[in-house]
Design an enzyme around this catalytic site. Structure first.
Site, mmCIF file in Angstrom:
data_model
loop_
_atom_site.group_PDB
_atom_site.id
_atom_site.type_symbol
_atom_site.label_atom_id
_atom_site.label_comp_id
_atom_site.label_asym_id
_atom_site.label_seq_id
_atom_site.Cartn_x
_atom_site.Cartn_y
_atom_site.Cartn_z
ATOM 1 N N ASP A 27 -8.179 13.482 67.434
ATOM 2 C CA ASP A 27 -6.781 12.786 67.279
ATOM 3 C C ASP A 27 -6.794 12.995 65.574
ATOM 4 O O ASP A 27 -5.130 12.521 65.428
ATOM 5 C CB ASP A 27 -7.109 10.653 67.816
ATOM 6 C CG ASP A 27 -8.193 10.776 66.618
ATOM 7 O OD1 ASP A 27 -9.083 11.250 65.813
ATOM 8 O OD2 ASP A 27 -8.552 9.015 66.729
ATOM 9 N N ARG A 85 -10.674 14.779 49.166
ATOM 10 C CA ARG A 85 -11.525 16.031 49.120
ATOM 11 C C ARG A 85 -10.988 17.151 48.151
ATOM 12 O O ARG A 85 -10.118 17.680 49.096
ATOM 13 C CB ARG A 85 -12.943 15.804 50.015
ATOM 14 C CG ARG A 85 -12.374 16.752 51.449
ATOM 15 C CD ARG A 85 -13.386 16.729 52.386
ATOM 16 N NE ARG A 85 -12.972 17.605 53.666
ATOM 17 C CZ ARG A 85 -13.638 18.325 53.986
ATOM 18 N NH1 ARG A 85 -14.872 17.949 54.371
ATOM 19 N NH2 ARG A 85 -13.049 19.355 54.501
ATOM 20 N N ASP A 109 -19.252 27.263 60.383
ATOM 21 C CA ASP A 109 -17.736 26.883 59.787
ATOM 22 C C ASP A 109 -17.549 25.285 58.716
ATOM 23 O O ASP A 109 -17.329 24.817 58.529
ATOM 24 C CB ASP A 109 -16.308 25.827 61.131
ATOM 25 C CG ASP A 109 -17.355 25.178 62.319
ATOM 26 O OD1 ASP A 109 -18.367 25.774 62.671
ATOM 27 O OD2 ASP A 109 -16.944 23.833 62.293
ATOM 28 N N ASN A 110 -18.671 25.564 59.039
ATOM 29 C CA ASN A 110 -19.582 24.017 57.346
ATOM 30 C C ASN A 110 -20.384 24.981 56.331
ATOM 31 O O ASN A 110 -21.008 24.084 55.161
ATOM 32 C CB ASN A 110 -20.227 22.643 58.499
ATOM 33 C CG ASN A 110 -19.150 22.584 59.178
ATOM 34 O OD1 ASN A 110 -18.020 22.151 59.388
ATOM 35 N ND2 ASN A 110 -20.064 21.704 59.938
HETATM 36 P P1 AMP Z 1 -16.599 19.183 62.386
HETATM 37 O O1 AMP Z 1 -17.672 18.240 63.319
HETATM 38 O O2 AMP Z 1 -16.207 18.313 60.783
HETATM 39 O O3 AMP Z 1 -17.453 19.842 61.488
HETATM 40 O O4 AMP Z 1 -14.991 19.257 63.064
HETATM 41 C C1 AMP Z 1 -15.672 20.966 63.895
HETATM 42 C C2 AMP Z 1 -14.162 20.932 64.721
HETATM 43 O O5 AMP Z 1 -13.877 19.476 65.265
HETATM 44 C C3 AMP Z 1 -13.226 21.356 63.300
HETATM 45 O O6 AMP Z 1 -12.533 21.898 63.846
HETATM 46 C C4 AMP Z 1 -12.247 20.181 63.113
HETATM 47 O O7 AMP Z 1 -11.283 20.421 62.466
HETATM 48 C C5 AMP Z 1 -12.635 19.335 64.840
HETATM 49 N N1 AMP Z 1 -12.031 18.419 65.044
HETATM 50 C C6 AMP Z 1 -13.406 17.465 64.066
HETATM 51 N N2 AMP Z 1 -13.075 15.699 64.401
HETATM 52 C C7 AMP Z 1 -11.727 15.460 64.640
HETATM 53 C C8 AMP Z 1 -10.710 14.905 64.853
HETATM 54 N N3 AMP Z 1 -10.608 13.457 64.670
HETATM 55 N N4 AMP Z 1 -9.402 15.343 65.522
HETATM 56 C C9 AMP Z 1 -9.247 16.365 65.727
HETATM 57 N N5 AMP Z 1 -10.006 17.551 65.251
HETATM 58 C C10 AMP Z 1 -11.256 17.406 64.819
HETATM 59 MG MG MG Z 2 -16.261 20.799 59.829
#
Ligand code: AMP
Ligand code: MG
Length: 497
Positions: free
Chosen positions: A122, A173, A249-250
């Site tokens: 979302d 951030r 990606d992190n």
């Molecule tokens: P993350 O867990 O933050 O490293 O996210 C992994 C991937 O999922 C990234 O491409 C984020 O942009 C996407 N993502 C995580 N949470 C959301 C969210 N609430 N809405 C849309 N994309 C998300």
């Molecule tokens: Mg991430």
């Protein structure tokens, strides 16, 4: 409110991002504005005193003049498997600002609504993860670790659907750069070598300008990224920090800790400690972090290979692979050197001796076998004199079998005597690297519960305030030093995505 924007990323070809506007929220309210960081960034104008105006800007409801919001695209290896397209799904780069000292910082809203990369998400953030990221990233900075910073946190006045409906929030951030290993992987996996080169040139100019005038800037670039990661992960390890989701990606090219999801600091020490609810096999357990760092750097190196050697002279890529392998092998040694020198400082050792690694390993093993608290062990150690005394007692009490730590202390003290350690000097030096206060998980949870359940941010503010001075004893704040009681222990942390 004024900020000077330069937005160099928006000048790259459009395949690097999608221009995206934030989606307005109903009733944004300011939780916290990081005045010190704002001043450093050169945020000026009377309106910084206007909480309502700040909430409008940092929720995404008002776009500041000069900002060119965009969502970047990237790929990533998540828990070892490749996802060819991720991207800023809930993050939005507002723009890049330049400080009076000429430093460049990216400013990003997280939770400001959907982007073309949101897929099923979302694009929103729950309040809990916003508060966690604020507390932990600012604490990391105060602990001396390279990290993204937290500038603002707001509530949105809207609910987001997670396991249940929860309050929404947006965190702003700030980073030297948000480009990730996964950003390179995205273009490399598409065979877009031109984009890989453009991105490498961009990162070199921004973070590693010293590599530009070397024989092969891309080789020097990889070497510099490897060095930064080795240093960063050694720092995490030396404060008992577990990132939780070290997907490619992190991992930021800038060498900053990024994407605080299910991260946590350890209380009782264990090599195998995992908190993240999604890390079922312990891939990102505490003691795996250095090795995972290298694994991620191999993924980065793979994307850069075509830039390492001329294809005409190296048709099979053997030269390029050889260069990359050599650099990647150095990682281990670099990591070990950073880790050991960090641990020597933690133990108050001035000189380097061959048996130091054994001394460190033995301490960690005794801590693990005796369920000793990581932070308090080093903190109490930094109070001790070379002669044993009643001061040993608080340390001994952390261990279920004090005789093991007593034996270790005898060896440590012999080592101190050998280098003619001076108590006062050593204690001061040790106390400058062994924190008293870390963002303990149960304290974070308490702050989140109170905020989410009762819209009460007092626990959040108190904890944040203590964490501003992690190395100074703060009278009356003893509670924040302590590990959780048995009913306060937090066993798992969640992404909150
Ligand atoms: P993350 O867990 O933050 O490293 O996210 C992994 C991937 O999922 C990234 O491409 C984020 O942009 C996407 N993502 C995580 N949470 C959301 C969210 N609430 N809405 C849309 N994309 C998300
Ligand atoms: Mg991430």
């Amino acid at each position: 409110m004024d900020l000077k924007f330069e937005n160099s990323f928006a000048q790259l070809p459009s395949y690097f991002y999608s221009r995206t506007q934030a989606t307005a929220v109903k009733d944004p309210k300011l939780i916290i504005f990081n005045q010190t960081l704002a001043e450093q960034l050169g945020v000026s104008g009377d309106l910084t005193n206007d909480n309502n105006h700040l909430a409008q800007i940092f929720s995404g409801n008002l776009c500041p003049t000069g900002a060119e919001p965009l969502a970047t695209v990237y790929a990533g290896h998540q828990f070892g498997g490749f996802s060819p397209q991720l991207g800023d799904g809930r993050a939005l780069l507002l723009g890049e600002t330049v400080t009076a000292n000429g430093e460049h910082f990216d400013i990003q809203l997280k939770g400001a609504g959907p982007t073309p990369y949101s897929r099923n998400g979302d694009g929103r953030s729950a309040l809990g993860p916003v508060l966690r990221e604020y507390l932990v990233s600012e604490a990391m900075h105060k602990l001396g670790v390279e990290t993204t910073r937290a500038l603002v946190a707001v509530t949105t006045g809207e609910e987001v659907a997670r396991e249940r409906l929860v309050a929404g929030g947006v965190i702003t951030r700030v980073a030297k750069g948000f480009v990730r290993v996964g950003s390179f992987e995205y273009f490399s996996s598409q065979g877009n070598q031109e984009a890989v080169k453009q991105l490498a040139d961009y990162e070199i100019a921004r973070h590693f300008p010293e590599t530009k005038n070397t024989d092969n800037p891309y080789v020097a670039f990889l070497a510099a990224v490897i060095d930064k990661q080795a240093k960063l992960i050694a720092q995490w390890m030396s404060i008992g920090f577990i990132h939780g989701v070290m997907n490619t990606d992190n991992m930021a090219i800038s060498g900053e800790t990024i994407d605080y999801g299910p991260c946590a600091f350890m209380d009782e020490f264990s090599h195998k400690r995992v908190y993240s609810s999604i890390d079922r096999n312990g891939r990102y357990a505490y003691s795996n972090q250095p090795q995972i760092g290298q694994w991620n750097l191999v993924r980065l190196a793979e994307t850069l290979l075509p830039l390492f050697a001329n294809r005409d002279k190296d048709p099979e890529g053997k030269v390029a692979v050889g260069i990359a392998e050599e650099l990647l092998n150095d990682y281990q040694e670099k990591y070990q050197a950073y880790w050991l020198s960090g641990l020597r400082r933690k133990l108050g050792l001035r000189t380097a001796q061959e048996q130091d690694l054994t001394l460190v390993d033995n301490l960690l093993n005794i801590m693990e076998q005796n369920n000793a608290d990581f932070t308090l062990t080093f903190y109490y150690l930094s109070q001790l004199s070379e002669e044993g005394s009643a001061k040993d007692e608080p340390l001994q009490k952390l261990f279920t079998q004090p005789n093991e730590i007593n034996t270790w202390l005898t060896t440590w003290r012999k080592r101190l005597a050998d280098e003619s350690s001076i108590d006062k000097k050593r204690q001061t030096s040790m106390q400058s690297v062994n924190p008293i206060y870390i963002p303990r998980n149960h304290q974070i949870e308490k702050a989140i519960r109170l905020a989410e359940d009762q819209n009460d941010f007092s626990a959040f503010h108190s904890l944040n305030s203590v964490l501003q001075n992690p190395f100074s004893y703060q009278p009356g704040k003893e509670n924040y030093m302590l590990p959780p009681k048995s009913d306060e222990v937090v066993h798992q942390t969640f992404c909150g995505t």
